[in-house]
Design a protein around this motif. Structure first.
Motif, short mmCIF file in Angstrom:
data_model
loop_
_atom_site.label_atom_id
_atom_site.label_comp_id
_atom_site.label_asym_id
_atom_site.label_seq_id
_atom_site.Cartn_x
_atom_site.Cartn_y
_atom_site.Cartn_z
N GLU A 130 -157.91 24.51 11.12
CA GLU A 130 -156.87 25.38 10.58
C GLU A 130 -156.25 26.25 11.67
OE1 GLU A 130 -155.51 25.34 7.76
OE2 GLU A 130 -156.86 24.15 6.53
N THR A 133 -153.76 24.21 13.64
CA THR A 133 -152.51 24.11 12.88
C THR A 133 -151.74 25.41 12.94
OG1 THR A 133 -153.44 22.47 11.36
CG2 THR A 133 -151.53 23.72 10.58
N MET A 134 -152.44 26.53 12.78
CA MET A 134 -151.80 27.84 12.81
C MET A 134 -151.13 28.09 14.16
SD MET A 134 -152.34 31.10 14.24
CE MET A 134 -154.10 31.25 14.52
N HIS A 137 -147.91 26.12 14.35
CA HIS A 137 -146.86 26.72 13.54
C HIS A 137 -146.36 28.03 14.14
CE1 HIS A 137 -148.23 24.38 9.70
NE2 HIS A 137 -147.60 23.63 10.59
N SER A 138 -147.25 28.75 14.84
CA SER A 138 -146.82 29.98 15.54
C SER A 138 -145.84 29.63 16.65
CB SER A 138 -148.03 30.72 16.11
OG SER A 138 -148.90 31.16 15.07
N SER A 235 -158.01 28.99 6.23
CA SER A 235 -156.61 29.01 6.67
C SER A 235 -156.06 30.41 6.87
CB SER A 235 -155.75 28.27 5.64
OG SER A 235 -155.85 28.89 4.37
N ARG A 238 -154.86 34.27 11.85
CA ARG A 238 -153.51 34.52 12.34
C ARG A 238 -153.58 35.03 13.78
NH1 ARG A 238 -152.88 32.13 8.44
NH2 ARG A 238 -151.65 32.59 6.57
#
Length: 344
Positions: A130, A133-134, A137-138, A235, A238
């Protein structure tokens, strides 16, 4: 941002308690309690400072004229263009009388680095995936900051200045510059140069079809961000702080994928490298087969560029960690091919 600073270093030297307190008073940041070198400040430019008002990072003794002005620009702009936390306010003192060099003071952002043992111990495989993936996407969010022309911020002119010629001219010229530089410390044969030129030629159309230039951090790696978990699910991780924009510019965001990919592969985690790359590609390509091919071609060139830098630095410092007699082209190709195979 300049090709002349990759291996440079300007350390802070000794900083007197009284001088640091005076620097804090200039920005009304409270009473100094303690300070120390930061563990992650590989250039020796940063101090962790604790005062009666909180924790701050002091960054000083710039590597080149305008470094801190440039970083201030990117920090302030990213705080407006994205939701990813950056160190604002970025307080800049240009005067050199107090500490002997100009400096910036910014808030210390919360969170831990991904490589922190406490983080690694707490993460299961699902959370690692996760996070990969994060992070992808960032980067996508960062790269959505678009500008009309590829270029870099000029702190003297106080504006984004396009590269001389095209982005392709700049990128390929930079790659060839560092390849020739590596010849000073190692054997780079005519065959190696011909192989690199062939890779560049084969990718030209992919770069010519590149989307509108966007922000490129230039050094997206674990040392330059911290993360936090905001909930109970895998998920919920951050980025809680993004740091260091010394090599940021505007061009092809695909370049920012190389260092995290290399880290995952070095740690024998190809499944995380694949997750990271696929998470980025599935958004930017949007199931368009031709765009996916162009993405892979551009990624291959950026991976090659990083291999050239790694080869040159390792040879110059006598820190080669691979088979010493392996020719450059063979060494670089096996790595680039292994990464691109993850996208198949």
């Amino acid at each position: 941002m300049t090709t002349r600073i990759y291996f440079a270093t300007n350390k802070l030297g000794d900083v007197a308690f009284s001088s640091l307190q005076e620097a804090l008073h200039e920005f009304d940041l409270g009473t100094l309690e303690e300070y120390k070198r930061t563990d992650e400040g590989v250039m020796g430019q940063t101090l962790l400072v604790r005062t009666s008002q909180g924790e701050y990072i002091l960054k000083g003794n710039p590597l080149y004229v305008g470094q801190l002005l440039e970083e201030q620009f990117f920090v302030e702009q990213l705080s407006e263009h994205t939701t990813i936390p950056v160190p604002v306010p970025y307080l800049l003192q240009k005067d050199t009388d107090l500490l002997g060099w100009s400096y910036a003071i910014m808030p210390r952002l919360p969170g831990k680095h991904l490589y922190d043992p406490a983080v690694q111990t707490a993460l299961g495989q699902d959370e690692h995936e996760e996070i990969a993936t994060m992070l992808a996407h960032s980067l996508i969010e960062l790269h959505r900051w678009k500008v009309p022309d590829a270029g870099e911020y000029d702190p003297v002119a106080e504006r984004i200045v396009p590269f001389a010629g095209t982005y392709l001219d700049w990128l390929y010229g930079t790659i060839r510059h560092w390849l020739l530089d590596a010849q000073k410390y190692s054997v780079i044969t005519d065959e190696d140069i011909e192989w690199v030129d062939k890779q560049l030629m084969n990718a030209e159309t992919a770069f010519q079809a590149m989307p509108v230039p966007g922000f490129v951090m230039g050094d997206f790696k674990v040392e330059n961000f911290v993360i936090q978990k905001e909930g109970d699910h895998a998920s919920d991780w951050r980025i809680s702080g993004l740091l260091d924009f010394t090599t940021s510019y505007f061009g092809d965001g695909t370049a920012d994928l190389t260092k995290m990919t290399a880290m995952y592969i070095q740690k024998n985690q190809p499944e995380l490298a694949k997750r990271f790359l696929f998470s980025y590609r599935e958004v930017v390509c949007a199931n368009d087969e031709e765009r996916c091919k162009q993405f892979a071609a551009r990624l291959g060139i950026h991976l090659l560029y990083q291999r050239i830098l790694l080869w040159g630095e390792a040879k110059a410092t006598n820190r080669v960690t691979w088979e010493a007699d392996l020719p450059f082209a063979a060494w670089a190709q096996q790595y680039v091919d292994s990464v691109l195979e993850l996208l198949e």
